[in-house]
Design an enzyme around this catalytic site. Structure first.
Site, PDB file in Angstrom:
ATOM      1  N   LYS A  40       0.824  -1.219   0.000  1.00 50.45           N
ATOM      2  CA  LYS A  40       0.000   0.000   0.000  1.00 50.45           C
ATOM      3  C   LYS A  40       0.855   1.265   0.000  1.00 50.45           C
ATOM      4  O   LYS A  40       0.543   2.243  -0.676  1.00 50.45           O
ATOM      5  CB  LYS A  40      -0.951  -0.018   1.186  1.00 50.45           C
ATOM      6  CG  LYS A  40      -1.983  -1.126   1.063  1.00 50.45           C
ATOM      7  CD  LYS A  40      -2.990  -1.133   2.162  1.00 50.45           C
ATOM      8  CE  LYS A  40      -3.790  -2.429   2.143  1.00 50.45           C
ATOM      9  NZ  LYS A  40      -4.480  -2.699   0.876  1.00 50.45           N
ATOM     10  N   GLY A  41       1.945   1.243   0.779  1.00 54.17           N
ATOM     11  CA  GLY A  41       2.786   2.437   0.850  1.00 54.17           C
ATOM     12  C   GLY A  41       3.429   2.743  -0.492  1.00 54.17           C
ATOM     13  O   GLY A  41       3.373   3.879  -0.985  1.00 54.17           O
ATOM     14  N   ASN A  43       2.572   1.642  -3.512  1.00 59.95           N
ATOM     15  CA  ASN A  43       1.559   1.989  -4.526  1.00 59.95           C
ATOM     16  C   ASN A  43       1.135   3.449  -4.385  1.00 59.95           C
ATOM     17  O   ASN A  43       1.008   4.181  -5.371  1.00 59.95           O
ATOM     18  CB  ASN A  43       0.305   1.112  -4.374  1.00 59.95           C
ATOM     19  CG  ASN A  43       0.561  -0.367  -4.625  1.00 59.95           C
ATOM     20  OD1 ASN A  43       1.540  -0.726  -5.266  1.00 59.95           O
ATOM     21  ND2 ASN A  43      -0.310  -1.221  -4.111  1.00 59.95           N
ATOM     22  N   GLY A 207     -17.798   6.203  -7.323  1.00 65.21           N
ATOM     23  CA  GLY A 207     -17.016   7.421  -7.083  1.00 65.21           C
ATOM     24  C   GLY A 207     -16.583   7.570  -5.635  1.00 65.21           C
ATOM     25  O   GLY A 207     -16.115   6.619  -5.014  1.00 65.21           O
ATOM     26  N   ASP A 235      -5.334   2.504  -3.523  1.00 66.67           N
ATOM     27  CA  ASP A 235      -4.028   3.144  -3.294  1.00 66.67           C
ATOM     28  C   ASP A 235      -3.799   4.246  -4.320  1.00 66.67           C
ATOM     29  O   ASP A 235      -3.274   5.319  -3.992  1.00 66.67           O
ATOM     30  CB  ASP A 235      -2.898   2.110  -3.409  1.00 66.67           C
ATOM     31  CG  ASP A 235      -2.990   1.041  -2.341  1.00 66.67           C
ATOM     32  OD1 ASP A 235      -3.554   1.324  -1.267  1.00 66.67           O
ATOM     33  OD2 ASP A 235      -2.507  -0.074  -2.586  1.00 66.67           O
ATOM     34  N   SER A 272      -0.514  -0.893 -12.760  1.00 62.70           N
ATOM     35  CA  SER A 272      -1.754  -0.305 -13.295  1.00 62.70           C
ATOM     36  C   SER A 272      -1.909   1.176 -12.943  1.00 62.70           C
ATOM     37  O   SER A 272      -2.893   1.802 -13.314  1.00 62.70           O
ATOM     38  CB  SER A 272      -2.957  -1.084 -12.749  1.00 62.70           C
ATOM     39  OG  SER A 272      -3.064  -0.890 -11.348  1.00 62.70           O
TER      40      SER A 272
HETATM   41  O1  RIB Z   1      -3.848  -2.290  -1.815  1.00 64.37           O
HETATM   42  C1  RIB Z   1      -3.248  -3.250  -2.628  1.00 64.37           C
HETATM   43  C2  RIB Z   1      -2.001  -3.752  -1.987  1.00 64.37           C
HETATM   44  O2  RIB Z   1      -2.340  -4.399  -0.781  1.00 64.37           O
HETATM   45  C3  RIB Z   1      -1.236  -4.776  -2.787  1.00 64.37           C
HETATM   46  O3  RIB Z   1      -0.293  -4.202  -3.649  1.00 64.37           O
HETATM   47  C4  RIB Z   1      -0.638  -5.670  -1.723  1.00 64.37           C
HETATM   48  O4  RIB Z   1       0.746  -5.624  -1.660  1.00 64.37           O
HETATM   49  C5  RIB Z   1      -1.282  -5.246  -0.412  1.00 64.37           C
HETATM   50  O5  RIB Z   1      -0.439  -4.482   0.337  1.00 64.37           O
END
Ligand code: RIB
Length: 290
Positions: A40-41, A43, A207, A235, A272
């Site tokens: 998450k971080g 991304n 949305g 993310d 993506s």
């Molecule tokens: O939010 C998606 C992410 O959650 C993925 O990339 C995975 O690594 C988890 O952390």
């Protein structure tokens, strides 16, 4: 350009695609397999960078075969990695299953992310110099609290995406300026979010909505796209929101919804995340239509 520091996780995502998820005890044939950097971080850092922010990442990878690829995905995107440490042991890993409808389920094994128990002096300096600190919950809570406290004390806006959702200390909630949650999280955290000045709730294809410190609200409709995989869409939304936050909630919400929708059109998390030019193009196409 907003200066953003992300204190958070970075994982290698082990992604399998399958028409239908197996029931407990069942084996099914999968359709595809890939390794895609995520977390998450990481991304959110890449998404913020690609939505126009200047971004530094504070986190940890292991000394395993994934470390180089994880570092490179950030640096290739233009995210600062001077505060990314390499520790002994395994990097964070996420086992992800994506079904035929584009929905995912994820198991995260923290690995190196769990070693993020302390912030170094240079991490704190970076936080103090930033406009926005962005955190999630895939590293230890005490580190998120230390980062948030330091940010607040230096006038840096604290943005928390409390995911994966869990109970947090009231001390941490007291430091949050902006929270970004999905609908499930917003229900689970209803009483905690009531005291957060700015709350954004993502609504998937519908949305997102925003609530200001004075209680006024704002919504942005869903952006229509062909969904392939929703992994990392939240993310991407959060990162784009952070990058555009200085322009006000209305603009930030439009960027976040557009970036988040684009992120669902391809497989994988970091793979993506749309580029600024793609977000701007879809934003202007949608303005012309309205
Ligand atoms: O939010 C998606 C992410 O959650 C993925 O990339 C995975 O690594 C988890 O952390």
């Amino acid at each position: 350009m907003a200066r953003i520091v992300v204190v958070g996780s970075i994982n290698m995502d082990v992604v399998t695609t399958v028409g239908r998820r197996p029931e407990p005890g069942e084996t099914v044939n999968g359709e595809g397999f890939s390794l895609v950097p995520g977390g998450k971080g990481s991304n959110q850092a890449i998404a913020a960078r690609q939505a126009g922010g200047e971004v530094d990442f504070v986190g940890a990878v292991g000394d395993d075969m994934f470390a180089t690829a994880l570092r490179e995905v950030l640096s290739d995107a233009g995210v600062g990695v001077s505060r990314l440490r390499e520790v002994r042991g395994a990097s964070g890993v996420a086992a992800i299953v994506v079904d035929g409808g584009g929905e995912n389920s994820i198991i995260v094994v923290g690995g190196a992310n769990s070693t993020m128990t302390e912030l170094e002096a240079a991490d704190l300096d970076a936080i103090a110099a930033a406009d926005v600190l962005m955190c999630q919950l895939e590293i230890p809570e005490r580190t998120v609290l230390a980062a948030a406290r330091h940010a607040r004390a230096h006038g840096t806006t604290v943005l928390l995406n409390p995911s994966p959702v869990r109970e947090l200390s009231p001390e941490l909630w007291a430091e949050i300026d902006v929270a970004v949650v999905n609908e499930g999280e917003s229900e689970q955290l209803e009483s905690e979010l009531a005291a957060v000045p700015h709350v954004i709730v993502t609504l998937g294809a519908a949305g997102a909505k925003y609530r200001s410190p004075h209680g006024s609200t704002l919504s942005h409709p869903g952006v229509r796209v062909e969904v392939v995989d929703t992994t990392g869409a939240g993310d991407t939304f959060t990162g784009a929101l952070a990058a555009q936050w200085h322009r006000g909630p209305e603009v930030a919400l439009a960027w976040a919804c557009t970036a988040g929708a684009l992120a669902t059109t391809k497989l994988g998390a970091s793979a993506s995340i749309p580029r600024q030019i793609e977000i701007e193009q879809l934003l202007s196409d949608n303005l012309e239509l309205s």
